[in-house]
Design a protein around this motif. Structure first.
Motif, short mmCIF file in Angstrom:
data_model
loop_
_atom_site.label_atom_id
_atom_site.label_comp_id
_atom_site.label_asym_id
_atom_site.label_seq_id
_atom_site.Cartn_x
_atom_site.Cartn_y
_atom_site.Cartn_z
N TRP A 195 0.82 -1.23 0.00
CA TRP A 195 0.00 0.00 0.00
C TRP A 195 0.84 1.27 0.00
N HIS A 196 2.13 1.16 0.29
CA HIS A 196 3.00 2.35 0.26
C HIS A 196 3.08 2.93 -1.16
N ALA A 197 2.88 2.08 -2.15
CA ALA A 197 2.94 2.54 -3.53
C ALA A 197 1.79 3.48 -3.87
N TYR A 198 0.77 3.53 -3.01
CA TYR A 198 -0.41 4.36 -3.27
C TYR A 198 -0.47 5.58 -2.36
N ARG A 199 0.69 6.00 -1.83
CA ARG A 199 0.72 7.13 -0.91
C ARG A 199 0.07 8.39 -1.50
N GLY A 200 0.26 8.59 -2.80
CA GLY A 200 -0.27 9.80 -3.42
C GLY A 200 -1.75 9.73 -3.71
N VAL A 201 -2.36 8.56 -3.51
CA VAL A 201 -3.76 8.36 -3.85
C VAL A 201 -4.63 8.17 -2.61
N LEU A 202 -4.11 7.42 -1.64
CA LEU A 202 -4.91 7.06 -0.48
C LEU A 202 -4.69 8.04 0.67
#
Length: 286
Positions: free
Chosen positions: A90-97
């Motif tokens: 989920w770190h890959a989605y920092r800019g989204v979540l």
């Protein structure tokens, strides 16, 4: 009630304080063992300051904590990377979540069990891609197709906890409205009900339906989630979702109240076997 990041820091600090006490160390002695000032240990234990994963590892080593599962959970709470150096997915989605959603996912990924009451939509862990897309589009206005695709991707990735070794144990009570509300159109809803039937047959899933005939019940105040951790009950938490944020209840009184409420809902709901028949009947229009 606190927001996710604050709860995560406080729970991590409380657990580290308990482990230090079990090791027979004062905060000053612990600080000397790892080469810190005593005030740093105190700030970490009270949750007033963040802590790096490397610092948590030092403390766990100093306290002689060998429980791999517990170490992994505490490292996740500190925002650690995987053992092989990769960030948790989920770190890959920092800019989204939003941070509260990332915190929820991090806790969910390490939980041993989840109990949830749903009154409006199918639980995220049991949604089909098409249903997830329709729900997300309705809940968040003005989403671009790219952002919508990403949010659905995250929702589906979360479902891996049901296939993990060991898997998350999911107990869900669904109000009948969840089954009757047509999300995404007849075809999408039909496939979603089929998915619920499939999920209800999994050994790690206990699915119960609370029919309209049950009348008013303690869950009319809204949905909730109880996350439990096999390594330590001190990290158990109740999560309440709101339109723009999530709130976390962590006091023992709150946990007891919501646990008793969930137990009562299970008693008033149909049995898992009857619920399976009820869902199947709803899917066929019976």
């Amino acid at each position: 009630m606190q927001h996710g990041p604050a709860v995560r820091r406080r729970k991590l600090g409380a657990e580290l304080r308990a482990l230090r006490s079990s090791a027979g160390l004062t905060s000053g002695e612990a600080a000397r063992q790892v080469g810190w000032h005593q005030s740093k240990v105190s700030r970490i234990e009270t949750g007033t300051s963040g802590v790096k994963p490397a610092d948590v590892r030092l403390l766990l080593d100093a306290y002689g904590v060998a429980d791999v599962q517990l170490r992994e959970l505490l490292m996740v709470l500190a925002g650690s990377e995987d053992n092989d150096g990769r960030h948790h997915w989920w770190h890959a989605y920092r800019g989204v979540l939003p941070p509260t959603y990332r915190d929820f996912i991090s806790l969910e990924s390490q939980a041993g069990a989840m109990r949830t009451l749903e009154t409006t939509v199918v639980p995220g862990l049991l949604q089909t891609p098409e249903y997830a897309r329709a729900v997300t589009r309705a809940a968040v206005e003005g989403l671009s197709e790219e952002r919508l695709d990403t949010l659905v991707e995250v929702r589906l990735a979360r479902q891996d906890v049901l296939r993990a070794d060991p898997p998350l144990e999911l107990s869900a009570v669904l109000d009948e409205a969840v089954l009757r509300r047509e999300v995404g159109g007849p075809d999408v809803m039909a496939r979603q009900l089929e998915r619920l039937v499939e999920a209800a047959r999994l050994p790690q899933v206990r699915l119960q339906v609370l029919p309209f005939a049950a009348g008013a019940h303690i869950g009319v105040t809204g949905p909730f989630v109880i996350l439990s951790f096999s390594s330590t009950s001190d990290l158990d938490v109740v999560v309440l979702d709101h339109l723009t944020s999530s709130l976390y209840l962590e006091r023992k009184e709150d946990l007891q109240a919501y646990t008793e409420a969930f137990n009562a809902l299970q008693i008033h709901a149909l049995s898992p076997e009857d619920s399976l028949d009820f869902i199947a009947g709803t899917a066929t229009g019976a």
